[in-house]
Design an enzyme around this catalytic site. Sequence first.
Site, PDB file in Angstrom:
ATOM      1  N   ARG A  37       0.832  -1.209   0.000  1.00  0.00           N
ATOM      2  CA  ARG A  37       0.000   0.000   0.000  1.00  0.00           C
ATOM      3  C   ARG A  37       0.867   1.259   0.000  1.00  0.00           C
ATOM      4  NH1 ARG A  37       2.616   2.125   3.202  1.00  0.00           N
ATOM      5  NH2 ARG A  37       2.693   1.937   5.458  1.00  0.00           N
ATOM      6  N   SER A 141       5.553  -4.197   2.437  1.00  0.00           N
ATOM      7  CA  SER A 141       5.863  -5.535   1.935  1.00  0.00           C
ATOM      8  C   SER A 141       5.497  -6.568   3.004  1.00  0.00           C
ATOM      9  CB  SER A 141       7.338  -5.642   1.555  1.00  0.00           C
ATOM     10  OG  SER A 141       8.156  -5.183   2.610  1.00  0.00           O
ATOM     11  N   ASP A 186      -2.034  -0.968   7.470  1.00  0.00           N
ATOM     12  CA  ASP A 186      -1.448  -1.705   6.349  1.00  0.00           C
ATOM     13  C   ASP A 186      -2.218  -2.992   6.049  1.00  0.00           C
ATOM     14  OD1 ASP A 186       0.326   0.315   6.821  1.00  0.00           O
ATOM     15  OD2 ASP A 186       1.905  -0.964   7.625  1.00  0.00           O
ATOM     16  N   TYR A 236       9.841   3.938  16.270  1.00  0.00           N
ATOM     17  CA  TYR A 236       8.393   3.737  16.105  1.00  0.00           C
ATOM     18  C   TYR A 236       7.713   3.485  17.461  1.00  0.00           C
ATOM     19  CZ  TYR A 236       4.013   2.114  14.027  1.00  0.00           C
ATOM     20  OH  TYR A 236       2.679   1.960  13.691  1.00  0.00           O
TER      21      TYR A 236
END
Length: 393
Positions: A37, A141, A186, A236
């Site tokens: 995406r 991915s 995702d 993150y």
Amino acid sequence: MVTKFPDVWTLLSDARRRYGELFAEEPPQAAACAPGRVNLIGEHTDYNQGFVLPMALPFVTVVVGGPTSGQGVTVVTAAEDADEPRRVDFSLTGDGCSLSPGLPRWANYVKGVIQHYRAPGLPNFRAVVASSVPLGGGLSSSASLEVAFYTFLQQLKPDNGEKLGKVLACQQAEHTHAGVPCGIMDQFVSVFAREGHALLIDCRSLEATSVPLADPSLVILITNSNIKHSLTGSEYPTRRRHCEQAASALGKDSLRDVTIKELEEAKEKLDDVIYRRARHVIEEIQRTVQAAEALKKGSYKEFGQLMVESHNSLRDLYEVSCKELDELVSAAMEVEGVFGSRMTGGGFGGCTVTLLQAHAIDKAILHIQEKYSGTPTFYVTTPSEGSRTLSLI
Ligand code: GLA
């Protein structure tokens, strides 16, 4: 100049050929694929229960395989990232450790999906994986591998077919087996996307609305900085923690429930970093809703402005951009016919996404190439469909 990727049917036939070479005695019985995406806007908002507006890419991961009368599970990947073994063998039963994360790293996504698969009694099987989603480019991915694998398993041993459960299982796989505390965007878009549409996802209610995005006068250009991004580092999870701290300091469950006014009133009692992280998230959630409205009306100029505001906020307030991504965005914005450009995905490398008039594409690519200090790769993309089974007939 624009990198072309094999389409799903080419990947499928490559994977089938490989499967035949390896396991000639038992032909494959099932195949599935799921897309990567690109996120158009709404960055680092999903784990704050906000809105996101991604679209699925024509780049997909394909899984081909079938049950085996032999022992255990064998999965082989055709991916180019071959500093690791391409084949992994493990058992579905036994000491319970065989599905634990380990090496090779790519197989952790597969093991995680098996671990969280929502129907008991999977048979032993063999599978070959092939993908056209660039690895480490921030184009999901990993989510495409998880969702493609889940969709493949659904054919070996059907679950109840409920799509949201599938999304959540794949997200869990990423949490427990890849160590990335990602949000839901995702995997969600990889399952639910519709061709010719972006998907506005409300990450609190988990409801989604498809927004048409198939105007032939428009192009969506992805530029890969070729700076590899990785979300497994501490940045993150730290951003996520800061957001939770901000919400709790403001007495709310999530930043979705905080208004800018409330944030400003509490500014004095918040640490400056926490304040800036929260400000990005709260404004980005508003921008995303506004951007979806602009897209519905065909107001590409407004949409583009919001993209740039989003990028600036990710750079200055959320601090997840990097010099290379900033260069790519600035260069794109210098080209006439470009509506907007921003970094996309987790950040710290990976790709930018640019919305522009179709006639400006060659000029934009030339200009970005000239201005960028590194070596970019370009993909011209269209909104594509979510995960699906593939016929082997
Ligand atoms: C990664 C995560 C997503 C999302 C984005 C940032 O892609 O997997 O869940 O948090 O970063 O928007």
